[in-house]
Design a protein around this motif. Structure first.
Motif, PDB file in Angstrom:
ATOM      1  N   ALA A  40       0.841  -1.362   0.247  1.00 47.55           N
ATOM      2  CA  ALA A  40       0.103   0.065   0.099  1.00 47.55           C
ATOM      3  C   ALA A  40       1.002   0.980  -0.108  1.00 47.55           C
ATOM      4  CB  ALA A  40      -0.886   0.050   1.245  1.00 47.55           C
ATOM      5  N   GLU A  41       0.111   2.233  -0.590  1.00 45.86           N
ATOM      6  CA  GLU A  41       0.833   3.498  -0.347  1.00 45.86           C
ATOM      7  C   GLU A  41       1.414   4.000   0.947  1.00 45.86           C
ATOM      8  OE1 GLU A  41       1.828   5.568  -2.873  1.00 45.86           O
ATOM      9  OE2 GLU A  41       1.120   3.984  -4.292  1.00 45.86           O
TER      10      GLU A  41
ATOM     11  N   GLN B 156      -0.042   5.657   6.798  1.00 38.86           N
ATOM     12  CA  GLN B 156       0.118   6.555   7.872  1.00 38.86           C
ATOM     13  C   GLN B 156      -1.290   7.059   8.431  1.00 38.86           C
ATOM     14  OE1 GLN B 156       2.659   9.298   5.924  1.00 38.86           O
ATOM     15  NE2 GLN B 156       4.403   8.412   6.751  1.00 38.86           N
ATOM     16  N   ARG B 157      -2.264   7.180   7.485  1.00 37.61           N
ATOM     17  CA  ARG B 157      -3.591   7.395   8.137  1.00 37.61           C
ATOM     18  C   ARG B 157      -4.309   6.304   8.828  1.00 37.61           C
ATOM     19  NH1 ARG B 157      -4.451   9.308   2.704  1.00 37.61           N
ATOM     20  NH2 ARG B 157      -5.771   7.184   2.260  1.00 37.61           N
ATOM     21  N   LEU B 158      -3.915   5.231   8.543  1.00 37.55           N
ATOM     22  CA  LEU B 158      -4.375   3.948   9.461  1.00 37.55           C
ATOM     23  C   LEU B 158      -3.743   4.169  10.712  1.00 37.55           C
ATOM     24  CD1 LEU B 158      -5.727   1.520   9.905  1.00 37.55           C
ATOM     25  CD2 LEU B 158      -3.648   0.299   8.677  1.00 37.55           C
TER      26      LEU B 158
ATOM     27  N   ILE C 218      -5.712   4.920  14.400  1.00 38.80           N
ATOM     28  CA  ILE C 218      -5.526   3.776  15.465  1.00 38.80           C
ATOM     29  C   ILE C 218      -5.058   4.553  16.719  1.00 38.80           C
ATOM     30  CG2 ILE C 218      -4.010   1.765  16.443  1.00 38.80           C
ATOM     31  CD1 ILE C 218      -4.154   0.545  13.512  1.00 38.80           C
ATOM     32  N   VAL C 219      -3.980   5.431  16.565  1.00 41.30           N
ATOM     33  CA  VAL C 219      -3.513   6.178  17.836  1.00 41.30           C
ATOM     34  C   VAL C 219      -4.652   6.958  18.331  1.00 41.30           C
ATOM     35  CG1 VAL C 219      -1.822   7.910  18.341  1.00 41.30           C
ATOM     36  CG2 VAL C 219      -0.987   5.916  17.022  1.00 41.30           C
ATOM     37  N   THR C 220      -5.199   7.616  17.556  1.00 50.38           N
ATOM     38  CA  THR C 220      -6.343   8.757  17.772  1.00 50.38           C
ATOM     39  C   THR C 220      -7.471   7.671  18.467  1.00 50.38           C
ATOM     40  OG1 THR C 220      -5.894  10.069  15.982  1.00 50.38           O
ATOM     41  CG2 THR C 220      -7.891  10.195  17.072  1.00 50.38           C
TER      42      THR C 220
END
Length: 199
Positions: free
Chosen positions: A34-35, A40-42, A46-48
């Motif tokens: 994946a890009e 990084q969005r994933l 998860i962190v959020t």
């Protein structure tokens, strides 16, 4: 077996519920291909969710505030509490639009094999809520499987002495199934045809 970081990722993904070794491997290679921005969005999501989301202080549902949106909603009927195992079950019931009361999330079900007894669930918090004289009915909406039935039986026997109506969801839900996988019509009919928990 793969080396280093790849195998570590597969092992971690394999620890997620419902993800077997082959699915973990497929996910790991999807992540590798994946890009970077997508992954990084994933990671940020998860962190959020781990930083912001907590459990409602009244019902135990997931929320980012002190109270969940259902407990804050004055239009909900405060005389009826639907007891469910997990927060995902609240969403399943809400999809039916057949229930306008409030909820209580136990945080699981009685499962002696996994070392989960009544003390590990939010049963004490439920009893505290029942001190409110407004409450007239408790609907037990646990999963129709062995653990859910054990939890429902335990709650029914414990609550019958309190003097509040205790009901169970009616038939229509398959034994061995989970509420989150039931369609809206089946779950809605089960709500409408609920029965006394001790019969």
């Amino acid at each position: 077996m793969y080396e280093g970081a790849v195998q570590e990722l597969i092992d971690e993904l394999g620890r997620l519920p419902g993800i077997g070794p082959k699915s973990a491997q497929r996910l790991a290679f999807h992540i590798l291909e994946a890009e970077t921005e997508d992954m990084q969005r994933l990671v940020r999501a998860i962190v959020t969710v781990k930083e912001r989301v907590k459990f409602c202080t009244v019902c135990g549902n997931v929320t980012e505030a002190e109270l969940c949106n259902i407990c804050r909603d004055d239009r909900r009927d405060p005389t009826i509490i639907c007891v469910v195992e997990e927060s995902k079950d609240v969403l399943a019931v809400e999809r039916t639009r057949a229930f306008r009361g409030r909820y209580h999330v136990l945080g699981g079900s009685i499962n002696p094999i996994a070392g989960i007894g009544p003390d590990q669930l939010r049963i004490r918090e439920l009893l505290t809520r029942l001190n409110d004289s407004q409450i007239q009915e408790i609907i037990i909406a646990t999963d129709p499987n062995l653990e859910g039935e054990a939890t429902a039986t335990y709650l029914s026997r414990m609550l019958k002495t309190i003097g509040i109506a205790v009901t169970r969801l009616a038939s229509g839900l398959p034994v061995g199934g989970d509420l989150e996988y039931a369609d809206e019509v089946t779950l809605g009919r089960a709500f409408e045809g609920r029965r006394n928990a001790l019969t």
